[in-house]
Design a protein around this motif. Structure first.
Motif, PDB file in Angstrom:
ATOM      1  N   ILE A 199     -24.783  27.314  -5.918  1.00 36.31           N
ATOM      2  CA  ILE A 199     -23.951  28.406  -5.382  1.00 36.31           C
ATOM      3  C   ILE A 199     -23.670  29.422  -6.472  1.00 36.31           C
ATOM      4  N   PHE A 200     -23.335  28.940  -7.683  1.00 38.41           N
ATOM      5  CA  PHE A 200     -23.057  29.831  -8.814  1.00 38.41           C
ATOM      6  C   PHE A 200     -24.278  30.709  -9.095  1.00 38.41           C
ATOM      7  N   TRP A 201     -25.446  30.083  -9.160  1.00 39.70           N
ATOM      8  CA  TRP A 201     -26.677  30.828  -9.431  1.00 39.70           C
ATOM      9  C   TRP A 201     -26.988  31.800  -8.298  1.00 39.70           C
ATOM     10  N   PHE A 202     -26.784  31.366  -7.056  1.00 37.18           N
ATOM     11  CA  PHE A 202     -27.067  32.217  -5.900  1.00 37.18           C
ATOM     12  C   PHE A 202     -26.262  33.506  -5.976  1.00 37.18           C
ATOM     13  N   MET A 203     -24.974  33.398  -6.269  1.00 34.51           N
ATOM     14  CA  MET A 203     -24.122  34.596  -6.364  1.00 34.51           C
ATOM     15  C   MET A 203     -24.454  35.415  -7.604  1.00 34.51           C
ATOM     16  N   ASN A 204     -24.809  34.744  -8.682  1.00 35.55           N
ATOM     17  CA  ASN A 204     -25.217  35.432  -9.900  1.00 35.55           C
ATOM     18  C   ASN A 204     -26.444  36.295  -9.638  1.00 35.55           C
ATOM     19  N   THR A 205     -27.396  35.755  -8.878  1.00 31.31           N
ATOM     20  CA  THR A 205     -28.647  36.468  -8.591  1.00 31.31           C
ATOM     21  C   THR A 205     -28.463  37.563  -7.544  1.00 31.31           C
ATOM     22  N   MET A 206     -27.673  37.268  -6.509  1.00 30.56           N
ATOM     23  CA  MET A 206     -27.549  38.201  -5.384  1.00 30.56           C
ATOM     24  C   MET A 206     -26.624  39.376  -5.689  1.00 30.56           C
ATOM     25  N   THR A 207     -25.616  39.170  -6.535  1.00 31.29           N
ATOM     26  CA  THR A 207     -24.658  40.242  -6.811  1.00 31.29           C
ATOM     27  C   THR A 207     -24.852  40.886  -8.177  1.00 31.29           C
ATOM     28  N   GLY A 208     -25.489  40.164  -9.103  1.00 26.06           N
ATOM     29  CA  GLY A 208     -25.614  40.685 -10.460  1.00 26.06           C
ATOM     30  C   GLY A 208     -24.415  40.374 -11.320  1.00 26.06           C
ATOM     31  N   SER A 209     -23.354  39.827 -10.737  1.00 20.76           N
ATOM     32  CA  SER A 209     -22.175  39.418 -11.508  1.00 20.76           C
ATOM     33  C   SER A 209     -22.498  38.139 -12.264  1.00 20.76           C
ATOM     34  N   LYS A 210     -22.288  38.125 -13.568  1.00 23.30           N
ATOM     35  CA  LYS A 210     -22.668  36.967 -14.370  1.00 23.30           C
ATOM     36  C   LYS A 210     -21.674  35.817 -14.248  1.00 23.30           C
ATOM     37  N   ILE A 211     -20.374  36.128 -14.152  1.00 21.26           N
ATOM     38  CA  ILE A 211     -19.381  35.052 -14.178  1.00 21.26           C
ATOM     39  C   ILE A 211     -18.343  35.180 -13.072  1.00 21.26           C
ATOM     40  N   THR A 212     -17.693  36.321 -12.962  1.00 26.28           N
ATOM     41  CA  THR A 212     -16.484  36.448 -12.143  1.00 26.28           C
ATOM     42  C   THR A 212     -16.711  36.078 -10.679  1.00 26.28           C
ATOM     43  N   VAL A 213     -17.632  36.755 -10.021  1.00 25.74           N
ATOM     44  CA  VAL A 213     -17.871  36.495  -8.600  1.00 25.74           C
ATOM     45  C   VAL A 213     -18.475  35.105  -8.366  1.00 25.74           C
ATOM     46  N   PRO A 214     -19.487  34.678  -9.142  1.00 31.36           N
ATOM     47  CA  PRO A 214     -19.982  33.306  -8.961  1.00 31.36           C
ATOM     48  C   PRO A 214     -18.900  32.247  -9.159  1.00 31.36           C
ATOM     49  N   LEU A 215     -18.007  32.483 -10.125  1.00 32.36           N
ATOM     50  CA  LEU A 215     -16.932  31.519 -10.389  1.00 32.36           C
ATOM     51  C   LEU A 215     -15.985  31.425  -9.203  1.00 32.36           C
ATOM     52  N   MET A 216     -15.567  32.562  -8.654  1.00 32.06           N
ATOM     53  CA  MET A 216     -14.648  32.546  -7.511  1.00 32.06           C
ATOM     54  C   MET A 216     -15.299  31.890  -6.290  1.00 32.06           C
ATOM     55  N   THR A 217     -16.591  32.168  -6.091  1.00 30.68           N
ATOM     56  CA  THR A 217     -17.302  31.575  -4.951  1.00 30.68           C
ATOM     57  C   THR A 217     -17.399  30.061  -5.090  1.00 30.68           C
ATOM     58  N   THR A 218     -17.773  29.602  -6.268  1.00 31.20           N
ATOM     59  CA  THR A 218     -17.947  28.161  -6.493  1.00 31.20           C
ATOM     60  C   THR A 218     -16.621  27.432  -6.413  1.00 31.20           C
ATOM     61  N   LEU A 219     -15.553  28.013  -6.937  1.00 28.02           N
ATOM     62  CA  LEU A 219     -14.243  27.371  -6.866  1.00 28.02           C
ATOM     63  C   LEU A 219     -13.732  27.324  -5.429  1.00 28.02           C
ATOM     64  N   SER A 220     -14.107  28.306  -4.619  1.00 27.52           N
ATOM     65  CA  SER A 220     -13.741  28.251  -3.197  1.00 27.52           C
ATOM     66  C   SER A 220     -14.363  27.030  -2.538  1.00 27.52           C
ATOM     67  N   PHE A 221     -15.620  26.757  -2.889  1.00 23.55           N
ATOM     68  CA  PHE A 221     -16.290  25.569  -2.354  1.00 23.55           C
ATOM     69  C   PHE A 221     -15.692  24.279  -2.921  1.00 23.55           C
TER      70      PHE A 221
END
Length: 631
Positions: A199-221
């Motif tokens: 999930i972290f990698w998916f958001m990193n790749t799809m949004t270009g955000s390296k940490i912030t957005v992938p982190l929030m997405t993964t913590l939601s899960f």
């Protein structure tokens, strides 16, 4: 591992490198196990041999391995001449270049955060183990049988579904040396870790955000369990849909961004995507036939013309992999006289999966409406900002895809399993929320004010906010659940300690007949009634003639195990009696029998003791059963 053993420079994007290695190499492992099972060649030594060959090729380089013999002979002569020259000059045979360890083994900050979120997800699931009531249930024993069946070179069976996940479990079991019971218990927790970093990698790749957005997405899960229907008592159990999702999400990315898969040569794309689709087909038919087709329908509208050829390559690979795997199943089931269509339908509907809405803070229909409204607003906003097609196309495609699945679920199709959809909804909803977070942050930064925040501070702040929200927002959820008895966990722990400490088939276990399946391909088994009746006769005859080798050769039925491990339960909970089918009068008789054996000179000692469980070892032949004593 890659940085320690493989040649070449380190990856600039370690998050992407790790996810890419997972998707391809795990698929290779699953397909490889499938092929090995078909030729009765799947065992630990074969796996280790193949791994040695693989790592050897990676170290030497595939180009050098495939080079022509003349070139190889020239290289060998050059190496020998170099060795002779250095020997004459008394120089070191191997040139060494000093380099700072931090340069070679450096780890990027995003990779650290990705791993950290995975460990957080594991820790949360480990805490939830105390609510698990799946252990020692009928379905649990069925899974143990399937797990052991794969190790016995049995993949296809007309009374079970596809077993790709169990094949991966057996590989995990062989590489770690743990028992099948512990494998089944811990794999779900490991699955949460893998899914988190995907999930972290998916958001990193799809949004270009390296940490912030992938982190929030993964913590939601990882943290929140009251947004979607779940079964809290089975949340730590490994699921085929989630295992397949660790490959389905990369496939979605590789269809939209194919260069992430083929790296150097575009020719490798078709082969790699085919292997991944084949692994998905071997893991979960539901993901293969329900989750992937809608994405193929949605994706073409959001792919640029120059990338469409990769879309067609992926579609052909999907159809080919599906045809081959289902064709093999159809041939086997036809030969066995079973109904192939019934097999497919049974894999699209799960009997063991169940989800409940009692944990949800909102009614299920209201949640789906909110997701659809948020999705509609997000898609409209992204369309308005979409100057370049590739900027927002991937995110729009995924949101549309999720909503297509939701709309299909509302149609009440006969063979659409809502419980299986609910298993993957936590992942999809977390990603939709992550995209929403990204969109809000993007609008704020571009339209209102650009805010700079150090990465370390932002990570700590996000962790604190999400952990606090999860803790205070879900107190009522966990207060409703009653922790299950620890007895089943103690039984599994005892079997793990026995299997790791004793030589197979050098001992026997005395236990309730309910637990007989745990003895398959491991050791001999006696019920309590067998111990009180048949074993008592064998014991007396054996020890009366222990030194008479000729008698024992002629009457092997009287030879007893080197050690006997007797499970004694101190039960007060009626549910435990029912689950284990243990009768108090029998355990009392067994205890009395052990005291009689002790008085006759048998060595009896406590092997394992925890909670309401005590395991006694009756030593018949000292030093002949335990591995450390034999060594």
């Amino acid at each position: 591992m890659k940085r320690l053993f493989f040649k070449g420079k380190g990856s600039k994007n370690q998050v992407n490198s790790m996810a890419g290695m997972w998707a391809f190499f795990v698929s290779i492992i699953i397909v490889g196990i499938f092929l090995l099972v078909q030729i009765n060649g799947y065992d630990l030594m074969t796996c280790l041999f193949i791994m040695v060959i693989f790592f050897g090729v990676r170290l030497v380089g595939i180009q050098n391995v495939l080079s022509d013999s003349a070139k190889f002979r020239r290289q060998r002569k050059m190496i020998l001449l170099n060795v002779l020259e250095k020997s004459e000059d008394k120089e070191l045979l191997i040139d060494t270049v000093e380099e700072k360890p931090t340069k070679r083994l450096s780890i990027n900050f995003p990779f650290v955060i990705m791993a950290l979120t995975g460990f957080v997800a594991m820790a949360v699931r480990f805490y939830l183990l105390k609510y698990d009531n799946y252990q020692l249930s009928e379905s649990w024993f069925n899974e143990i049988a399937i797990l052991k069946g794969v190790s016995q070179q049995n993949w296809l069976s007309n009374d079970t579904g596809v077993v790709g996940q169990y094949a991966l479990m057996t590989f995990y079991e062989k590489m770690t040396g743990i028992s099948p019971e512990i494998t089944l218990e811990s794999f779900g927790i490991l699955q949460a870790f893998v899914l988190s970093f995907i999930i972290f990698w998916f958001m990193n790749t799809m949004t270009g955000s390296k940490i912030t957005v992938p982190l929030m997405t993964t913590l939601s899960f990882a943290f929140f369990f009251n947004f979607v229907p779940i079964n809290l008592s089975q949340i730590t159990h490994g699921k085929e849909t989630l295992m397949a999702l660790t490959l389905v999400l990369p496939v979605m990315v590789y269809i939209k961004k194919p260069w992430l898969l083929y790296a150097r040569s575009t020719r490798s794309y078709r082969y790699k995507i085919f292997v991944i689709f084949t692994a998905i087909a071997l893991i979960d038919v539901y993901s293969l036939l329900v989750l992937i087709p809608p994405f193929f329908l949605v994706a073409p509208f959001f792919i640029s013309k120059k990338r469409m050829r990769f879309y067609w390559l992926a579609l052909k690979a999907y159809l080919l992999a599906t045809g081959i795997v289902l064709g093999i199943y159809a041939f086997y089931l036809y030969r066995e006289g079973a109904d192939f269509l019934q097999f497919i339908m049974s894999n699209l509907l799960s009997v063991t999966s169940s989800t409940y809405t009692s944990n949800m803070m909102l009614p299920y229909d209201d949640l789906m409406r909110i997701i659809q409204i948020v999705s509609l607003v997000a898609v409209l906003v992204m369309f308005l900002m979409m100057k370049k097609k590739d900027k927002w196309a991937s995110l729009i495609a995924f949101i549309v895809y999720v909503n297509v699945l939701i709309l299909i679920s509302f149609q009440d199709y006969r063979y659409f399993d809502h419980d299986l959809l609910n298993e993957i909804l936590p992942v999809f909803i977390s990603i939709v929320l992550g995209i929403t977070f990204y969109l809000i942050m993007y609008l704020f930064v571009t339209k209102v004010k650009k805010v700079f925040m150090p990465e370390g501070f932002a990570v700590v702040l996000i962790f604190v906010l999400f952990a606090s929200a999860a803790f205070f927002g879900q107190k009522d959820l966990f207060s409703k659940e009653e922790p299950t008895s620890r007895l089943s966990k103690d039984v599994i722990a005892a079997y793990q300690e026995i299997s790791s400490g004793f030589l197979p088939y050098s001992y026997a276990v005395v236990n309730s007949n309910t637990l007989r399946p745990l003895s398959t391909d491991s050791h001999n088994f006696l019920t309590y009634r067998d111990f009180l009746g048949e074993y008592a006769v064998r014991d007396s005859v054996y020890f009366a003639n222990k030194e008479d080798k000729e008698f024992l050769r002629a009457n092997t039925q009287y030879i007893i195990p080197n050690s006997l491990l007797v499970f004694i339960y101190d039960l007060t909970n009626e549910d435990d009696f029912i689950q284990l089918a243990v009768y108090l009068d029998l355990t009392d008789e067994v205890t009395e029998r052990m005291e009689k054996l002790r008085s006759e000179g048998r060595t009896i000692r406590v092997f394992f003791q925890k909670g309401d469980l005590t395991v006694y070892e009756i030593v018949n032949n000292p030093g002949q059963a335990k591995i450390n004593e034999l060594l």
